[in-house]
Design a protein around this motif. Sequence first.
Motif, PDB file in Angstrom:
ATOM      1  N   ALA A 136       0.819  -1.213   0.000  1.00  0.00           N
ATOM      2  CA  ALA A 136       0.000   0.000   0.000  1.00  0.00           C
ATOM      3  C   ALA A 136       0.855   1.267   0.000  1.00  0.00           C
ATOM      4  O   ALA A 136       0.328   2.351  -0.201  1.00  0.00           O
ATOM      5  N   THR A 137       2.154   1.146   0.211  1.00  0.00           N
ATOM      6  CA  THR A 137       3.042   2.309   0.210  1.00  0.00           C
ATOM      7  C   THR A 137       3.621   2.513  -1.180  1.00  0.00           C
ATOM      8  O   THR A 137       3.402   1.719  -2.091  1.00  0.00           O
ATOM      9  N   ASP A 138       4.418   3.563  -1.331  1.00  0.00           N
ATOM     10  CA  ASP A 138       5.085   3.786  -2.605  1.00  0.00           C
ATOM     11  C   ASP A 138       6.502   3.216  -2.612  1.00  0.00           C
ATOM     12  O   ASP A 138       7.299   3.532  -3.471  1.00  0.00           O
ATOM     13  N   LEU A 139       6.804   2.363  -1.631  1.00  0.00           N
ATOM     14  CA  LEU A 139       8.129   1.753  -1.556  1.00  0.00           C
ATOM     15  C   LEU A 139       8.259   0.612  -2.556  1.00  0.00           C
ATOM     16  O   LEU A 139       7.298  -0.115  -2.818  1.00  0.00           O
ATOM     17  N   SER A 140       9.441   0.457  -3.062  1.00  0.00           N
ATOM     18  CA  SER A 140       9.745  -0.684  -3.916  1.00  0.00           C
ATOM     19  C   SER A 140      10.067  -1.867  -3.005  1.00  0.00           C
ATOM     20  O   SER A 140      11.014  -1.819  -2.227  1.00  0.00           O
ATOM     21  N   VAL A 141       9.260  -2.914  -3.073  1.00  0.00           N
ATOM     22  CA  VAL A 141       9.432  -4.089  -2.217  1.00  0.00           C
ATOM     23  C   VAL A 141       9.962  -5.235  -3.063  1.00  0.00           C
ATOM     24  O   VAL A 141       9.379  -5.577  -4.091  1.00  0.00           O
ATOM     25  N   THR A 142      11.079  -5.807  -2.640  1.00  0.00           N
ATOM     26  CA  THR A 142      11.722  -6.885  -3.388  1.00  0.00           C
ATOM     27  C   THR A 142      11.999  -8.046  -2.456  1.00  0.00           C
ATOM     28  O   THR A 142      12.477  -7.855  -1.343  1.00  0.00           O
ATOM     29  N   GLN A 143      11.682  -9.236  -2.915  1.00  0.00           N
ATOM     30  CA  GLN A 143      12.027 -10.449  -2.173  1.00  0.00           C
ATOM     31  C   GLN A 143      13.418 -10.877  -2.629  1.00  0.00           C
ATOM     32  O   GLN A 143      13.667 -11.073  -3.809  1.00  0.00           O
ATOM     33  N   TRP A 144      14.330 -10.993  -1.690  1.00  0.00           N
ATOM     34  CA  TRP A 144      15.717 -11.331  -2.005  1.00  0.00           C
ATOM     35  C   TRP A 144      15.811 -12.759  -2.517  1.00  0.00           C
ATOM     36  O   TRP A 144      15.209 -13.669  -1.969  1.00  0.00           O
ATOM     37  N   GLU A 145      16.584 -12.928  -3.564  1.00  0.00           N
ATOM     38  CA  GLU A 145      16.851 -14.266  -4.091  1.00  0.00           C
ATOM     39  C   GLU A 145      18.334 -14.550  -3.931  1.00  0.00           C
ATOM     40  O   GLU A 145      19.179 -13.698  -4.187  1.00  0.00           O
ATOM     41  N   ARG A 146      18.646 -15.778  -3.549  1.00  0.00           N
ATOM     42  CA  ARG A 146      20.018 -16.154  -3.238  1.00  0.00           C
ATOM     43  C   ARG A 146      20.978 -15.980  -4.416  1.00  0.00           C
ATOM     44  O   ARG A 146      22.134 -15.629  -4.226  1.00  0.00           O
ATOM     45  N   ASP A 147      20.503 -16.210  -5.637  1.00  0.00           N
ATOM     46  CA  ASP A 147      21.409 -16.136  -6.785  1.00  0.00           C
ATOM     47  C   ASP A 147      21.781 -14.705  -7.152  1.00  0.00           C
ATOM     48  O   ASP A 147      22.617 -14.479  -8.010  1.00  0.00           O
ATOM     49  N   TRP A 148      21.220 -13.711  -6.493  1.00  0.00           N
ATOM     50  CA  TRP A 148      21.585 -12.316  -6.764  1.00  0.00           C
ATOM     51  C   TRP A 148      22.960 -11.972  -6.215  1.00  0.00           C
ATOM     52  O   TRP A 148      23.501 -10.922  -6.522  1.00  0.00           O
ATOM     53  N   GLN A 149      23.527 -12.847  -5.428  1.00  0.00           N
ATOM     54  CA  GLN A 149      24.842 -12.564  -4.865  1.00  0.00           C
ATOM     55  C   GLN A 149      25.906 -12.522  -5.955  1.00  0.00           C
ATOM     56  O   GLN A 149      26.955 -11.926  -5.766  1.00  0.00           O
ATOM     57  N   ASN A 150      25.631 -13.130  -7.091  1.00  0.00           N
ATOM     58  CA  ASN A 150      26.586 -13.131  -8.186  1.00  0.00           C
ATOM     59  C   ASN A 150      26.257 -12.082  -9.246  1.00  0.00           C
ATOM     60  O   ASN A 150      26.939 -12.002 -10.257  1.00  0.00           O
ATOM     61  N   GLU A 151      25.202 -11.295  -9.037  1.00  0.00           N
ATOM     62  CA  GLU A 151      24.804 -10.254  -9.986  1.00  0.00           C
ATOM     63  C   GLU A 151      25.757  -9.063  -9.901  1.00  0.00           C
ATOM     64  O   GLU A 151      26.333  -8.802  -8.852  1.00  0.00           O
ATOM     65  N   SER A 152      25.865  -8.339 -10.999  1.00  0.00           N
ATOM     66  CA  SER A 152      26.644  -7.105 -10.966  1.00  0.00           C
ATOM     67  C   SER A 152      25.853  -6.055 -10.177  1.00  0.00           C
ATOM     68  O   SER A 152      24.622  -6.103 -10.114  1.00  0.00           O
ATOM     69  N   SER A 153      26.556  -5.103  -9.602  1.00  0.00           N
ATOM     70  CA  SER A 153      25.908  -4.077  -8.788  1.00  0.00           C
ATOM     71  C   SER A 153      24.959  -3.237  -9.621  1.00  0.00           C
ATOM     72  O   SER A 153      23.902  -2.823  -9.150  1.00  0.00           O
ATOM     73  N   GLU A 154      25.325  -2.996 -10.873  1.00  0.00           N
ATOM     74  CA  GLU A 154      24.487  -2.173 -11.750  1.00  0.00           C
ATOM     75  C   GLU A 154      23.155  -2.869 -12.046  1.00  0.00           C
ATOM     76  O   GLU A 154      22.094  -2.257 -12.024  1.00  0.00           O
ATOM     77  N   ARG A 155      23.203  -4.153 -12.312  1.00  0.00           N
ATOM     78  CA  ARG A 155      21.970  -4.897 -12.607  1.00  0.00           C
ATOM     79  C   ARG A 155      21.102  -5.031 -11.341  1.00  0.00           C
ATOM     80  O   ARG A 155      19.882  -4.929 -11.405  1.00  0.00           O
ATOM     81  N   LEU A 156      21.745  -5.271 -10.221  1.00  0.00           N
ATOM     82  CA  LEU A 156      21.010  -5.369  -8.953  1.00  0.00           C
ATOM     83  C   LEU A 156      20.342  -4.034  -8.631  1.00  0.00           C
ATOM     84  O   LEU A 156      19.213  -3.998  -8.151  1.00  0.00           O
TER      85      LEU A 156
END
Length: 177
Positions: A136-156
């Motif tokens: 209900a807020t204007d916040l961006s809510v993201t569920q963390w996924e384990r494989d994001w640890q190998n993502e580049s900072s720009e893509r994340l």
Amino acid sequence: MRNLHLPRAMSAWLSRLTGQPARPANDAPDTVMHWPPTAARVLMSSERHAYKCLSQALALEHPKGFLLAHVPLHKLVRVPKHHSYREWLSRTGLLTVDFALCDEHGYARAVIVMPAAEDPSRHGRKRERLLRVLAATDLSVTQWERDWQNESSERLRAMLFTKPRGAGYFADVPQAH
């Protein structure tokens, strides 16, 4: 009729049965002496890895921003005061998000919720309530996924900050002189 204080009477009776001396009523146990506190680990291993990745992505979006862990929901959102704030707090006061990514002014811009393995029904209901309030807020809510640890900072960064900044948004970025 006798005016017995039942908890004291039961305590005295149990003390006599176990052979322990009865403690005077005004001699409450000292919590520090009976339960000595020790430092605890604040972030688990998976949370520490997520923290490192999130801090790099946050530095790209908000160079002077803050990354906060285990933030109570009532610190992230405001609710209208025409209803009882105490009632709202009693319903949501124990809900926390895993990470809040804040800009340099201290406003939350994105929220990260880490998945909990096999939530029992009570924790599942709390998680659903948390996600319902955050939706209900204007916040961006993201569920963390384990494989994001190998993502580049720009893509994340692109995945976390999905909502565009407002027209009057001012970012206090460092200037090269």
